[in-house]
Scaffold this motif. Structure first.
Motif, PDB file in Angstrom:
ATOM      1  N   LEU A 117       0.826  -1.111   0.178  1.00 46.59           N
ATOM      2  CA  LEU A 117      -0.195  -0.170  -0.344  1.00 46.59           C
ATOM      3  C   LEU A 117       0.835   1.089   0.212  1.00 46.59           C
ATOM      4  O   LEU A 117       0.705   2.409  -0.693  1.00 46.59           O
ATOM      5  CB  LEU A 117      -1.102  -0.041   1.348  1.00 46.59           C
ATOM      6  N   ALA A 118       2.062   1.384   0.909  1.00 48.06           N
ATOM      7  CA  ALA A 118       2.786   2.373   1.000  1.00 48.06           C
ATOM      8  C   ALA A 118       3.841   2.787  -0.155  1.00 48.06           C
ATOM      9  O   ALA A 118       3.702   4.041  -0.853  1.00 48.06           O
ATOM     10  CB  ALA A 118       4.126   1.876   2.220  1.00 48.06           C
ATOM     11  N   GLU A 119       3.583   1.865  -1.116  1.00 49.79           N
ATOM     12  CA  GLU A 119       4.335   2.014  -2.420  1.00 49.79           C
ATOM     13  C   GLU A 119       2.979   2.335  -3.162  1.00 49.79           C
ATOM     14  O   GLU A 119       3.328   3.058  -4.851  1.00 49.79           O
ATOM     15  CB  GLU A 119       5.161   0.596  -2.800  1.00 49.79           C
ATOM     16  N   LEU A 120       2.289   1.699  -3.256  1.00 50.44           N
ATOM     17  CA  LEU A 120       1.401   2.274  -4.148  1.00 50.44           C
ATOM     18  C   LEU A 120       0.830   4.066  -3.384  1.00 50.44           C
ATOM     19  O   LEU A 120       1.346   4.842  -4.477  1.00 50.44           O
ATOM     20  CB  LEU A 120      -0.058   1.395  -3.548  1.00 50.44           C
ATOM     21  N   VAL A 121       0.725   3.989  -2.438  1.00 49.70           N
ATOM     22  CA  VAL A 121       0.156   5.536  -2.455  1.00 49.70           C
ATOM     23  C   VAL A 121       1.974   6.090  -2.808  1.00 49.70           C
ATOM     24  O   VAL A 121       1.140   7.474  -3.633  1.00 49.70           O
ATOM     25  CB  VAL A 121       0.081   5.982  -1.079  1.00 49.70           C
ATOM     26  N   THR A 122       3.068   6.435  -2.129  1.00 45.53           N
ATOM     27  CA  THR A 122       4.224   7.274  -2.418  1.00 45.53           C
ATOM     28  C   THR A 122       4.960   6.825  -4.000  1.00 45.53           C
ATOM     29  O   THR A 122       5.400   7.850  -3.345  1.00 45.53           O
ATOM     30  CB  THR A 122       5.142   6.778  -1.216  1.00 45.53           C
ATOM     31  N   GLY A 123       4.441   5.551  -4.705  1.00 43.88           N
ATOM     32  CA  GLY A 123       5.503   5.137  -5.363  1.00 43.88           C
ATOM     33  C   GLY A 123       4.762   5.245  -7.052  1.00 43.88           C
ATOM     34  O   GLY A 123       4.564   6.713  -7.671  1.00 43.88           O
ATOM     35  N   ARG A 124       3.851   4.851  -6.943  1.00 41.53           N
ATOM     36  CA  ARG A 124       2.738   4.739  -8.456  1.00 41.53           C
ATOM     37  C   ARG A 124       1.930   5.742  -8.589  1.00 41.53           C
ATOM     38  O   ARG A 124       2.162   5.972  -9.383  1.00 41.53           O
ATOM     39  CB  ARG A 124       1.828   3.498  -8.458  1.00 41.53           C
ATOM     40  N   LEU A 125       1.224   6.362  -7.639  1.00 44.81           N
ATOM     41  CA  LEU A 125       0.557   7.067  -7.704  1.00 44.81           C
ATOM     42  C   LEU A 125       0.818   8.424  -7.806  1.00 44.81           C
ATOM     43  O   LEU A 125       0.299   9.576  -8.669  1.00 44.81           O
ATOM     44  CB  LEU A 125      -1.004   7.434  -6.209  1.00 44.81           C
ATOM     45  N   THR A 126       2.793   9.001  -7.318  1.00 38.89           N
ATOM     46  CA  THR A 126       2.656  10.015  -7.593  1.00 38.89           C
ATOM     47  C   THR A 126       2.957  10.010  -9.111  1.00 38.89           C
ATOM     48  O   THR A 126       3.405  11.237  -9.719  1.00 38.89           O
ATOM     49  CB  THR A 126       3.812  10.276  -6.748  1.00 38.89           C
ATOM     50  N   GLN A 127       3.278   8.854  -9.844  1.00 40.93           N
ATOM     51  CA  GLN A 127       3.872   8.607 -10.821  1.00 40.93           C
ATOM     52  C   GLN A 127       2.807   9.170 -11.968  1.00 40.93           C
ATOM     53  O   GLN A 127       2.848   9.227 -13.695  1.00 40.93           O
ATOM     54  CB  GLN A 127       4.735   7.746 -11.348  1.00 40.93           C
ATOM     55  N   VAL A 128       1.547   9.218 -11.554  1.00 39.89           N
ATOM     56  CA  VAL A 128       0.457   9.483 -12.717  1.00 39.89           C
ATOM     57  C   VAL A 128      -0.124  10.868 -12.923  1.00 39.89           C
ATOM     58  O   VAL A 128      -0.188  11.803 -11.924  1.00 39.89           O
ATOM     59  CB  VAL A 128      -1.106   9.028 -12.029  1.00 39.89           C
ATOM     60  N   GLU A 129       0.437  10.989 -14.135  1.00 41.38           N
ATOM     61  CA  GLU A 129       0.648  12.624 -14.671  1.00 41.38           C
ATOM     62  C   GLU A 129      -1.279  12.911 -14.406  1.00 41.38           C
ATOM     63  O   GLU A 129      -2.060  12.568 -14.825  1.00 41.38           O
ATOM     64  CB  GLU A 129       1.197  12.276 -16.143  1.00 41.38           C
ATOM     65  N   GLY A 130      -1.087  14.300 -13.946  1.00 36.70           N
ATOM     66  CA  GLY A 130      -1.960  15.425 -13.472  1.00 36.70           C
ATOM     67  C   GLY A 130      -2.380  14.502 -12.480  1.00 36.70           C
ATOM     68  O   GLY A 130      -3.343  15.380 -11.446  1.00 36.70           O
ATOM     69  N   VAL A 131      -2.664  13.965 -10.796  1.00 35.90           N
ATOM     70  CA  VAL A 131      -2.611  14.121  -9.942  1.00 35.90           C
ATOM     71  C   VAL A 131      -1.834  15.010  -9.155  1.00 35.90           C
ATOM     72  O   VAL A 131      -0.296  15.082  -9.942  1.00 35.90           O
ATOM     73  CB  VAL A 131      -2.108  12.486  -9.427  1.00 35.90           C
ATOM     74  N   ARG A 132      -2.692  16.087  -8.629  1.00 30.93           N
ATOM     75  CA  ARG A 132      -2.276  16.458  -8.288  1.00 30.93           C
ATOM     76  C   ARG A 132      -1.683  16.965  -6.448  1.00 30.93           C
ATOM     77  O   ARG A 132      -0.724  17.083  -5.370  1.00 30.93           O
ATOM     78  CB  ARG A 132      -2.947  17.873  -8.482  1.00 30.93           C
ATOM     79  N   GLU A 133      -2.649  16.324  -5.216  1.00 33.70           N
ATOM     80  CA  GLU A 133      -2.739  16.271  -4.138  1.00 33.70           C
ATOM     81  C   GLU A 133      -3.083  15.051  -4.279  1.00 33.70           C
ATOM     82  O   GLU A 133      -4.087  14.477  -4.568  1.00 33.70           O
ATOM     83  CB  GLU A 133      -2.281  17.183  -3.598  1.00 33.70           C
ATOM     84  N   THR A 134      -2.851  14.009  -2.654  1.00 36.56           N
ATOM     85  CA  THR A 134      -3.718  12.971  -2.887  1.00 36.56           C
ATOM     86  C   THR A 134      -3.772  12.782  -1.092  1.00 36.56           C
ATOM     87  O   THR A 134      -3.095  13.615  -0.249  1.00 36.56           O
ATOM     88  CB  THR A 134      -3.359  11.869  -2.855  1.00 36.56           C
ATOM     89  N   GLU A 135      -4.970  12.287  -0.621  1.00 39.70           N
ATOM     90  CA  GLU A 135      -5.004  12.154   0.839  1.00 39.70           C
ATOM     91  C   GLU A 135      -5.601  10.972   0.979  1.00 39.70           C
ATOM     92  O   GLU A 135      -6.550  10.183   0.713  1.00 39.70           O
ATOM     93  CB  GLU A 135      -6.194  13.019   1.272  1.00 39.70           C
ATOM     94  N   THR A 136      -4.457  10.348   1.972  1.00 38.26           N
ATOM     95  CA  THR A 136      -5.410   8.614   2.288  1.00 38.26           C
ATOM     96  C   THR A 136      -5.729   8.258   3.445  1.00 38.26           C
ATOM     97  O   THR A 136      -4.584   8.868   4.342  1.00 38.26           O
ATOM     98  CB  THR A 136      -3.873   7.688   1.938  1.00 38.26           C
TER      99      THR A 136
END
Length: 91
Positions: free
Chosen positions: A52-71
């Motif tokens: 889960l940590a890799e998904l949120v801090t690694g993969r999601l941050t690489q999706v172009e257009g994602v500005r911010e997240t809250e998990t």
């Protein structure tokens, strides 16, 4: 199993493209477009916290257009859907 709700804001005009890309990311089971404070809500289901940590801090941050997240990491899951799944496999 780790479950999380990920609240996402996308760059202006990119909500649909971001949602479609997120839906392809392993570990993301659903993506909802929403109105209100967040543009998208993604449901993550991973085998353990490290994944889960890799998904949120690694993969999601690489999706172009994602500005911010809250998990929001789920502590317990209360779902009728899960009960129906159990009964469908004969438990």
């Amino acid at each position: 199993m780790q479950n999380a709700v990920i609240l996402i804001n996308a760059e202006k005009g990119r909500i649909k493209a971001v949602a479609e890309r997120l839906a392809e990311v392993p570990g993301i089971s659903e993506v909802y477009s929403t109105c209100g404070r967040y543009d998208l809500v993604a449901i993550a289901r991973t085998r353990d916290f490290e994944t889960l940590a890799e998904l949120v801090t690694g993969r999601l941050t690489q999706v172009e257009g994602v500005r911010e997240t809250e998990t929001l990491n789920a502590l317990q899951v209360h779902s009728r859907h899960d009960l129906e799944t159990m009964f469908s496999v004969g438990l």
